[in-house]
Write an enzyme that holds these catalytic residues in place. Structure first.
Site, mmCIF file in Angstrom:
data_model
loop_
_atom_site.group_PDB
_atom_site.id
_atom_site.type_symbol
_atom_site.label_atom_id
_atom_site.label_comp_id
_atom_site.label_asym_id
_atom_site.label_seq_id
_atom_site.Cartn_x
_atom_site.Cartn_y
_atom_site.Cartn_z
ATOM 1 N N HIS A 68 56.990 92.056 9.114
ATOM 2 C CA HIS A 68 56.352 91.704 7.854
ATOM 3 C C HIS A 68 57.403 91.102 6.929
ATOM 4 C CE1 HIS A 68 52.770 94.742 8.150
ATOM 5 N NE2 HIS A 68 52.379 93.524 8.468
ATOM 6 N N CYS A 127 56.810 99.059 1.503
ATOM 7 C CA CYS A 127 55.632 99.252 2.349
ATOM 8 C C CYS A 127 54.720 100.341 1.799
ATOM 9 C CB CYS A 127 56.050 99.623 3.763
ATOM 10 S SG CYS A 127 56.829 98.304 4.713
#
Length: 284
Positions: free
Chosen positions: A177, A273
């Site tokens: 990511h 996150c």
């Protein structure tokens, strides 16, 4: 812990976090998980999550989303979707293991008054894990692709949100990511790990971020998830930073706060996150 409702009268940042009630590593969908299946401790994960929440609360309003049974990665609130103004673009996960989070996130944001803006069918997009707003004078969105989100999400987001979107191709599977290797900071500074990107994407970063505002990290900081940071004004909250990186961030005017999140790194995530910014304003 009961669900809390977002409030909008204050001007401090607003951050969503999802309870870690069901967090564990029960499958493998990224390289970090490979050797950690059933290797997490609920008590330690809760303590670390609480420490992050308490740290963030000193600089922002924190809104709590309840967890859902059977969704161990739902704790990574950044992947719920992308907020821009009152619009919420829900994630469409690539892996079946995370698709069960989608209806819970859709319902939560609809219940709290957000306009749900859906991407076209067939496009994978993993929310604010792969979509990060620039914090400089230009209002643009950096979007990672290559592992989880599709390149096609970039023009779709540009059209739906009426914002410039700059796609960055991720080249290293460890940094699956964008928020694992790239963090826009206040006043246009950008913290990133150059080796995570292909050559064209590095050139794009260098074209839009002035040399004095680029804060690059070495691999030892990158694998400690130093780029997976929460930036709130001049505060940077992260898992760990080397003395050199800390010194460079402080020289740029940032206060660095470390919060140990090694239990979550077993699943491939850390501070960023575990959080989702809820106040990305249209006119910021």
């Amino acid at each position: 812990m009961a669900e809390t409702t977002p409030t909008y009268e204050r001007t401090v940042p607003r951050i969503l976090m999802c309870e870690p009630t069901f967090f564990e590593v029960s499958y493998v969908i990224n390289p970090w998980m490979t050797s950690h299946v059933h290797d997490t401790t609920a008590e330690r994960a809760q303590r670390q999550w609480d420490a992050l929440r308490e740290t963030v609360q000193r600089h922002a309003d924190v809104v709590i989303q309840p967890a859902a049974a059977g969704q161990p990665d739902m704790v990574f609130a950044a992947n719920a979707g992308l907020v821009f103004g009152n619009s919420f673009v829900p994630s469409r996960f690539r892996y079946d293991e995370r698709k069960g989070e989608e209806p819970h996130n859709h319902a939560y944001f609809a219940r709290h008054g957000f306009d749900i803006v859906e991407l076209p069918d067939g496009i994978f997009f993993e929310g604010a894990g792969d979509a990060l707003f620039d914090r400089g004078t230009s209002r643009r969105l950096w979007m990672g692709h290559g592992h989880r989100s599709d390149l096609e999400a970039a023009p779709a987001l540009a059209r739906l949100l009426d914002i410039e979107v700059l796609p960055l191709r991720l080249a290293d599977p460890r940094f699956y990511h964008l928020d694992t290797c790239f963090c826009p900071l206040a006043d246009g500074y950008t913290l990133y790990f150059p080796a995570a990107f292909d050559a064209d994407s590095l050139a794009l970063i260098e074209r839009h971020v002035a040399p004095a505002e680029r804060i690059t990290v070495d691999e030892h900081d990158a694998v400690a998830f130093a780029c997976n940071a929460v930036n709130l004004g001049r505060v940077v909250i992260l898992n760990r930073a080397s003395p050199d990186l800390r010194a460079r961030l402080e020289a740029a005017g940032f206060m660095v706060i470390e919060v140990a999140l090694d239990e979550y790194m077993k699943s491939g995530g850390a501070a960023k996150c575990l959080t989702l910014r809820l106040d990305e304003a249209m006119d910021a």
